[in-house]
Design a protein around this motif. Structure first.
Motif, PDB file in Angstrom:
ATOM      1  N   THR A 123     -82.097-103.337 -33.718  1.00 46.88           N
ATOM      2  CA  THR A 123     -81.317-104.571 -33.818  1.00 46.88           C
ATOM      3  C   THR A 123     -79.837-104.237 -33.984  1.00 46.88           C
ATOM      4  N   ASP A 159     -80.179-109.865 -35.966  1.00 42.54           N
ATOM      5  CA  ASP A 159     -81.545-109.355 -35.849  1.00 42.54           C
ATOM      6  C   ASP A 159     -82.052-109.307 -34.414  1.00 42.54           C
ATOM      7  N   ASP A 160     -81.144-109.506 -33.447  1.00 38.57           N
ATOM      8  CA  ASP A 160     -81.549-109.374 -32.041  1.00 38.57           C
ATOM      9  C   ASP A 160     -81.431-107.914 -31.616  1.00 38.57           C
TER      10      ASP A 160
END
Lengths: 308, 307
Positions: free
Chosen positions: A128, A183-184
Motif C-alpha cells: 500500500t 491503504d490502496d
C-alpha cells in the motif's frame, strides 16, 4: 560567492566511468551546495544517469572521488587524510564525511543518507501507499524492534517507534495530497501521484541529499507545477539538498539554484541558471553544432527568422 | 466414520510437518525466486541434530522431565540448524546470486547431495532409532482395544500445538515487524529496497534462517512421531513439502501451510481407503490436477506481467 563553492555537501572530483571501451562519464568535477537545488542537464546520452548511479552506489566508478560531507563543512585536508586511510568514513568535529565510491548501495542510503528516485517508477506496487513510506524507515524500525525480537514481545519502545513511523508516513501522504489513498496498492495510483509518492518515500529515509532522475517526465503541466512546489517545500522546510536531472527547462530555470551541464560524458558548463542559459557551449550542445562560434551564428539566424 | 476421524487426525499430524517444511521453500522462493532443493536435507540434518541432543540430554545429563528435554532439544536444534542453513546460503548461493538463473538451482542440488553424503559418512547408513517417548494415548471415542476407537496420542497433540504456536509467531514477525516489511520489499524490487537502506544480503540470510528454524521444528516433531531417522530421510518429505508449497501457491505462507495439510490428508486417506502403495502417486496427481485448473496454486497471486 556561491553556496556550492563555500559549503558543498557533495564534491564530485575527477569522476570517470567506463564500460569496456565506452566512456560514459569522463573526468567530471563539480560541487553540490548544501541546501541548494542543483540541476544536472544535458542532451540524451550525456552521462547524467550514469553519474547518478555512481553517486548512489549502483555502479562503482572507474576512478574519481565522491566526498560527501553530511552535516558540516569538510576541510580539504581532512578529505585527503581520509582518502589515504582507505576507510569509508571519518567522524569529524564538524560532522561526518563519507567516501561514497567506497560504499555499497544500502550503506549509502542508510549511513551517508543519500536517497534517489528513478526515471521509471519503482514503487513497491503490491504494497500500500502507506507501507511504501514505512519501508523507507526500515533502519530506524529495525533498531527499535531489536531485530524483531523485541518486536515479537511487543515492547512499548518498539510500539512507539512503529507509531511514529506511521505518523511520519501519514504526514507525507497529507503533504502530497494522498491521505485518502493510504491503504490502496501503490500500483493502482495515477501516474502523477506515483511520482510524488516516490519522492515522499525517498524523503522518509531522512536524506541529506535527494537525487531525482527526471521527476517531471510524463507529467502534464498541472502535475509538474505540483512537483515544483513540492521540491521547493522540501528545500525550504527540510535540511535536504536536492540534485535533479531534468529535461523540462521551464522546471529547471524556475526552481534551481545551480545548474551543471554534461555533454558526451564531459562537463561543459557549471553555474547559476542565468549564466548557463547564456553560455555558448551549452547552446552549441543543445543545438547539436560543433563549436560555440557556430552556435552563435545559428542563434542569430533563429532570431532573424523569428523576427520576420 | 470413526475410521475417517482417526485418519483425519493422522493426516493433520503429518500435514503439519509438511507445512512447516513448505514454509522454508515458499519464503526462499518468494524472496530470491530460487527453489532451495537442499531444504529437505536441512530438515534431515535438523532431525539428526535433534536426535543427538536428545540422547545427550537424557543419557549424559539425565534430565528428569521429558517435556523440558524436548523443549531444550527443539531450541538447540533451531539454533544449530540455523547456523547450517546460514552457512549454506553464504557459501553456495550468495556468490551465485548475480549469475544466471539456473546456477543457484544446480548449486542447491549439489548441496542436497553433499548434505546427504556427509550425514551418511558421519552417522552411518542405517536407521538411527530413538527410545519411544510420550506414548500416552487419549481415547476420544470408544474403549481401549475396541476396533472403532478414535485416539490421539500426546505426541500428536504436541505436534499440532507446536505447529500452531510457531506458525503464529513467525506469521506475526513477517506481517507486523520491520523485518517482514523489508522481506516483502526485497521480494518486489531488490535494488530499490537496497536504495532505501534495507540490507538485502542480511534480509535474505534471515529468510533462510527462519526457513531452517521451522524445518528444524518439523525435524524434531518428525523424530518424535516416527522415532527413527536415516541419512536419506530428507528427500521424500522435502519433495512432498515442495509439492505442498506449489499446491498452496508458491510465495504464499498461508498457502504453504494449507498445501501441507492437504498433502498430509490426501496421503493418509488414500492409504487408508484405497491403497497404501500408491499414496505418493495420489498426492502428486492431486497437485497436477490443481495446477491445470489453478496455475498459481490455491492461494497464490497470479503473476503480473511487467511491461
Amino acid at each position: 560567492m556561491n553556496r556550492w563553492m563555500t559549503d558543498p555537501i557533495l564534491r564530485v572530483e575527477h569522476l570517470s566511468m567506463r564500460f569496456g571501451g565506452l566512456i560514459a562519464v569522463n573526468d567530471v568535477s563539480f560541487s553540490v551546495g548544501r541546501g541548494d537545488i542543483t540541476a544536472l542537464i544535458g542532451p540524451n546520452g550525456a552521462g547524467k544517469t550514469t553519474l547518478f548511479n555512481c553517486i548512489t552506489g549502483f555502479y562503482k566508478p572507474t576512478q574519481g572521488r565522491l566526498a560527501f560531507a553530511r552535516e558540516g563543512r569538510a576541510d580539504e585536508r581532512e578529505v585527503r587524510a581520509l582518502t589515504r586511510t582507505g576507510k569509508r568514513h571519518a567522524r569529524l568535529a564538524s560532522g561526518d564525511i563519507y567516501m561514497l565510491e567506497r560504499m555499497p548501495d544500502f550503506e549509502i542510503a542508510a549511513k551517508a543518507r543519500v536517497a534517489r528516485t528513478f526515471q521509471n517508477i519503482r514503487l513497491f506496487a503490491g504494497m500500500t501507499a502507506l507501507e511504501n513510506l514505512v519501508v523507507a524507515q526500515h533502519n530506524a524500525l529495525m533498531h527499535a524492534s531489536g531485530w524483531s525480537i523485541l518486536g515479537l514481545l511487543s515492547v512499548p519502545s518498539w510500539r512507539r517507534a512503529e507509531t511514529a513511523a506511521i505518523e511520519m508516513a501519514r504526514a507525507w501522504l497529507a503533504r502530497i495530497g494522498l491521505e485518502h489513498r493510504a491503504d490502496d496498492p501503490a500500483g493502482a495510483l495515477p501516474y502523477g501521484d506515483q511520482r510524488r509518492l516516490e519522492i515522499a518515500r525517498a524523503m522518509c529515509t531522512g536524506p541529506a541529499l535527494l537525487c531525482l532522475d527526471e521527476p517531471a517526465a510524463g507529467l502534464n503541466p498541472r502535475e509538474s507545477g505540483e512537483l515544483a512546489s513540492l521540491l521547493r517545500l522540501i528545500r525550504d522546510e527540510h535540511v535536504t539538498s536536492i540534485l535533479i536531472i531534468e529535461h523540462d527547462m521551464s522546471v529547471v530555470m524556475k526552481i534551481s539554484d545551480h545548474v551543471v551541464v554534461l555533454d558526451y560524458g564531459a562537463l561543459i558548463s557549471d553555474g547559476t541558471p542565468d549564466y548557463v542559459r547564456n553560455d555558448p557551449n551549452v547552446i552549441a550542445a543543445y543545438l547539436g553544432v560543433s563549436d560555440a562560434a557556430e552556435a552563435e551564428q545559428v542563434v542569430a539566424e533563429i532570431a532573424r527568422e523569428s523576427h520576420k | 466414520m470413526e475410521n475417517f476421524l482417526q485418519q483425519l487426525i493422522n493426516g493433520l499430524t503429518l500435514g503439519s510437518i509438511y507445512g512447516l517444511i513448505a514454509i522454508g521453500y515458499t519464503m526462499v522462493f518468494g524472496i530470491i525466486g530460487m527453489v532451495n532443493f537442499a531444504h529437505g536435507d536441512v530438515f534431515m540434518v535438523s532431525t539428526f541434530i535433534a536426535l543427538i541432543i536428545f540422547l545427550a540430554l537424557t543419557t549424559l545429563f539425565s534430565i528428569p522431565s521429558i517435556y523440558i528435554a524436548l523443549f531444550l532439544v527443539m531450541v538447540a536444534a533451531m539454533i544449530l540448524t540455523s547456523v547450517w542453513s546460514w552457512a549454506i546460503e553464504r557459501l553456495a548461493y550468495r556468490p551465485l546470486r548475480g549469475s544466471f538463473r539456473l546456477a543457484p538451482l544446480i548449486s542447491a542440488i549439489g548441496m542436497s547431495i553433499f548434505l546427504m553424503n556427509f550425514v551418511q559418512v558421519t552417522q552411518g547408513p542405517r536407521n538411527k532409532p530413538m527410545p519411544p517417548i510420550l506414548e500416552h494415548v487419549f481415547y476420544l471415542y470408544g474403549q481401549p482395544g475396541a476396533a472403532n476407537a478414535v485416539t490421539i496420542s500426546s505426541r500428536q497433540i504436541i505436534i499440532m500445538a507446536a505447529t500452531a504456536i510457531l506458525l503464529t509467531i513467525f506469521w506475526y514477525v513477517v506481517q507486523k515487524t520491520a523485518l517482514g516489511r523489508a522481506q516483502r520489499a526485497v521480494e518486489q524490487d531488490r535494488k530499490m529496497a537496497a536504495l532505501l537502506g534495507v540490507n538485502v544480503n542480511r534480509t535474505v540470510s534471515i529468510t533462510f534462517i527462519i526457513g531452517a528454524m521451522l524445518a528444524s521444528v518439523a525435524g524434531t516433531l518428525y523424530l518424535l512421531q516416527y522415532g527413527v531417522v536415516r541419512f536419506d530421510d530428507g528427500f521424500i518429505p522435502g519433495v512432498k513439502a515442495f509439492t505442498a508449497a506449489v499446491l498452496g501457491g508458491i510465495g504464499s505462507i498461508p498457502g504453504a501451510v494449507l498445501g501441507g495439510l492437504l498433502i498430509g490428508l490426501i496421503e493418509v486417506l488414500w492409504a487408508a481407503y484405497v491403497s497404501s502403495d500408491y499414496k505418493n502417486a495420489a498426492a502428486f496427481s492431486i497437485l497436477i490436477i490443481v495446477l491445470i485448473f489453478m496455475p498459481s496454486g490455491l492461494l497464490g497471486r497470479p503473476e503480473v506481467e511487467k511491461v
